[in-house]
Motif scaffolding. Structure first.
Motif: not given
Lengths: 112, 115
Positions: B2-5, B21-25
């Motif tokens: 899905a790409g970076v979320i 802020l949140r990030c899923k690599p």
């Protein structure tokens, strides 16, 4: 701090024409990358050129690198309305520094 | 993939509030970067991680900013307390291998407005 400086800051051309953007940087680099950003979106990688390369092609994109002048250029041939976006150069200096340093970008507008 | 979320996509808060802020690599990527984009300063690297370990946080503007990466699939950037000058678009990016040789993949960004 800004490493890359793009020129011009803004560029407006007619569809079908070629667009050339330039980037200058200050310190030695491992590679130079070009990214595109459409309005309100994230950045998309276009092309990476290594410090020992002088020219690279990808589809309608042509990138040159002159390490003696610390400059690079991005040429988009046969421009399309969909190419309207901001274009950024980014440098990776290596030497243990893994982040990219971005310029402020060139805003390209393709007139239909 | 899905790409970076990133989440949230938009955040509006009042001065003094805490913002996370949140990030899923991208799965398998070993580098994660946090950037901030403003009209005045352009894109600035705030901090980056390699294998979940913070490597360089010299771009973090103040002690009000902190970032964590508890595992390979999640990172947070926290601002406490927030100030109006923190208003910006915050991007997370990931890569497989160092930027010295590889491209970075960016998320869609979080537009933060601090009133």
């Amino acid at each position: 701090s800004q490493q890359g400086e793009e020129d011009p800051q803004a560029l407006s051309i007619q569809e079908g024409e070629n667009a050339t953007m330039n980037c200058s940087y200050k310190t030695s680099i491992n590679n130079l990358q070009w990214y595109r950003q459409n309005s309100g979106r994230g950045l998309v990688h276009l092309i990476l050129i290594r410090s020992n390369e002088r020219e690279k092609h990808s589809g309608r994109l042509r990138v040159t690198l002159d390490t003696s002048k610390k400059s690079s250029s991005l040429l988009i041939t046969a421009s399309r309305a969909a190419d309207t976006a901001s274009y950024f150069c980014a440098t990776a200096s290596g030497g243990g520094a893994d982040g990219l340093t971005f310029g402020k970008g060139t805003h390209l507008i393709i007139q239909p | 993939d899905a790409g970076v979320i990133q989440s949230p996509r938009h955040e509006v808060t009042e001065m003094g509030q805490e913002v996370t802020l949140r990030c899923k690599p991208i799965s398998g990527h070993d580098y994660l970067f946090w950037y901030r984009q403003t009209m005045m300063r352009g894109l600035e690297l705030l901090i980056y991680f390699n294998n979940n370990v913070p490597i360089d946080d010299s771009g973090m503007p103040e002690d009000r900013f902190s970032a964590k990466m508890p595992n390979a699939s999640f990172s947070t950037l926290k601002i406490q307390p927030s100030e109006p000058r923190d208003s910006a678009v915050y991007f997370c990016a990931s890569s497989f291998g160092t930027s010295g040789y590889n491209e970075q993949f960016f998320g869609p960004g979080t537009r933060l407005t601090v009133l």
